[in-house]
Design a protein around this motif. Sequence first.
Motif, PDB file in Angstrom:
ATOM      1  N   ILE A 153       0.866  -1.174   0.000  1.00 37.54           N
ATOM      2  CA  ILE A 153       0.000   0.000   0.000  1.00 37.54           C
ATOM      3  C   ILE A 153       0.903   1.223   0.000  1.00 37.54           C
ATOM      4  O   ILE A 153       1.632   1.471   0.962  1.00 37.54           O
ATOM      5  N   ARG A 154       0.856   1.984  -1.070  1.00 38.62           N
ATOM      6  CA  ARG A 154       1.741   3.132  -1.232  1.00 38.62           C
ATOM      7  C   ARG A 154       1.137   4.380  -0.590  1.00 38.62           C
ATOM      8  O   ARG A 154      -0.085   4.451  -0.400  1.00 38.62           O
ATOM      9  N   GLU A 157      -2.561   5.932  -1.099  1.00 37.79           N
ATOM     10  CA  GLU A 157      -3.506   4.888  -1.476  1.00 37.79           C
ATOM     11  C   GLU A 157      -4.386   4.493  -0.299  1.00 37.79           C
ATOM     12  O   GLU A 157      -3.920   4.445   0.841  1.00 37.79           O
ATOM     13  N   THR A 158      -5.638   4.185  -0.585  1.00 36.38           N
ATOM     14  CA  THR A 158      -6.547   3.586   0.382  1.00 36.38           C
ATOM     15  C   THR A 158      -6.952   2.227  -0.167  1.00 36.38           C
ATOM     16  O   THR A 158      -7.580   2.143  -1.222  1.00 36.38           O
ATOM     17  N   VAL A 159      -6.550   1.173   0.539  1.00 33.95           N
ATOM     18  CA  VAL A 159      -6.782  -0.193   0.077  1.00 33.95           C
ATOM     19  C   VAL A 159      -7.744  -0.886   1.021  1.00 33.95           C
ATOM     20  O   VAL A 159      -7.551  -0.870   2.246  1.00 33.95           O
ATOM     21  N   LYS A 310      -8.591  10.241   0.796  1.00 36.61           N
ATOM     22  CA  LYS A 310      -8.073  10.237  -0.566  1.00 36.61           C
ATOM     23  C   LYS A 310      -7.193  11.437  -0.850  1.00 36.61           C
ATOM     24  O   LYS A 310      -6.292  11.397  -1.689  1.00 36.61           O
ATOM     25  N   ALA A 316      -0.511   5.916   3.825  1.00 34.75           N
ATOM     26  CA  ALA A 316      -1.024   4.668   3.260  1.00 34.75           C
ATOM     27  C   ALA A 316      -2.135   4.166   4.180  1.00 34.75           C
ATOM     28  O   ALA A 316      -1.917   4.010   5.387  1.00 34.75           O
ATOM     29  N   THR A 330     -12.525   3.096  -2.248  1.00 35.58           N
ATOM     30  CA  THR A 330     -11.090   2.873  -2.080  1.00 35.58           C
ATOM     31  C   THR A 330     -10.404   2.782  -3.438  1.00 35.58           C
ATOM     32  O   THR A 330     -11.047   2.615  -4.480  1.00 35.58           O
ATOM     33  N   ASN A 331      -9.075   2.861  -3.427  1.00 40.17           N
ATOM     34  CA  ASN A 331      -8.319   2.773  -4.669  1.00 40.17           C
ATOM     35  C   ASN A 331      -8.193   1.345  -5.179  1.00 40.17           C
ATOM     36  O   ASN A 331      -8.211   1.099  -6.384  1.00 40.17           O
ATOM     37  N   ARG A 332      -8.031   0.402  -4.247  1.00 41.84           N
ATOM     38  CA  ARG A 332      -7.889  -1.004  -4.625  1.00 41.84           C
ATOM     39  C   ARG A 332      -8.587  -1.886  -3.593  1.00 41.84           C
ATOM     40  O   ARG A 332      -8.829  -1.465  -2.465  1.00 41.84           O
TER      41      ARG A 332
END
Length: 344
Positions: A153-154, A157-159, A310, A316, A330-332
């Motif tokens: 998780i960079r 980013e929201t995973v 976001k 992260a 979320t992003n992913r």
Amino acid sequence: MRELAGAGALEKQLDRLTEDTRALARVQSREASRLGAERAIADITFALAALGALFIILVDRAAIAPQHVPLAVTVAVAGLVPAAQIADLLRNAGTLRAAAERITEVLEHPPAVHATTRPPRPEPASELGLVFDRVGFAYGGGERVLDGFSMHIRPGETVALVGPSGSGKTTAARLALRMWDADAGGIRIDGTDLRDIPDEELRRVISTVPQSSPLQRGTIRSNIILGNPDAPDAAIHEAASATGMFDPHTNLPSGLDTPVGEHGTGISGGQRARVAIARALLNNPRVLVLDEPTASLDPDADTAIMDFLKQSKDCAVLLIAHRPDTIAMTNRIIRLGDLEHGAR
């Protein structure tokens, strides 16, 4: 009470409670009788000793002037007081010994993780954020909850970490917080292994918002700054604003000075969630772990908080959630439990 009644178990639980109460009453009665008998024996012994001292004085009056007899009796009785106190201590010796053993047991219990003694070994900057590298973990030597689990998780980013119950979502979150150490593989923040980060520094770079966030007695402000009491007012207001705490519909007319009772009584579940999230954001963490933090919030507040996350380019965010609308923002998405090696 409502849950027991709804499950049809209320009468059974009341019968069990009644039976346990009667058993407790019998034990308390026996203990009271024993303690009463011990105290009676001690009092009788004390009285007999005092009478014995008085008898000796009266028999041997020739050695004591009449005007000194009251003083002699007082001194004789006072000399028996320490003996009575020793008897009281001896009666409580068993309880005190058991309490001391429990305290010693707790103090000597080995920690789940040990403080680091190794110098940090940072990896290349390409590993910024939170990295799980082929992580394996099992509770107490049982079946592995996570096996070969990897993710990155960079910052920014929201995973969302999703999966069925028991798939390892909460375990992954707790490993990221280093509540335990992984059995295999490694976990890194900004390229540094968690085991190489001193605990005090680790609590600054990673924050968490658990699903249940009981608060302490005080005010909303005192609960937000719990881990950072020296935070400036501007930072406190920014963290609170990010959660929508100052919006009129949150029903907090006193704002940050709103009183909070023990365990967060006096404010709603949604308000408690906002305070917990603001507390985590106040530390400006590099990694933020959220375990169903917005479950008690209305959809508008949920959307506002996710939009704020976001906007953060330096943090992260690992999110455990079940609400589809939250997951969709979320992003992913990383799914556990239905892929090879437990996760991907």
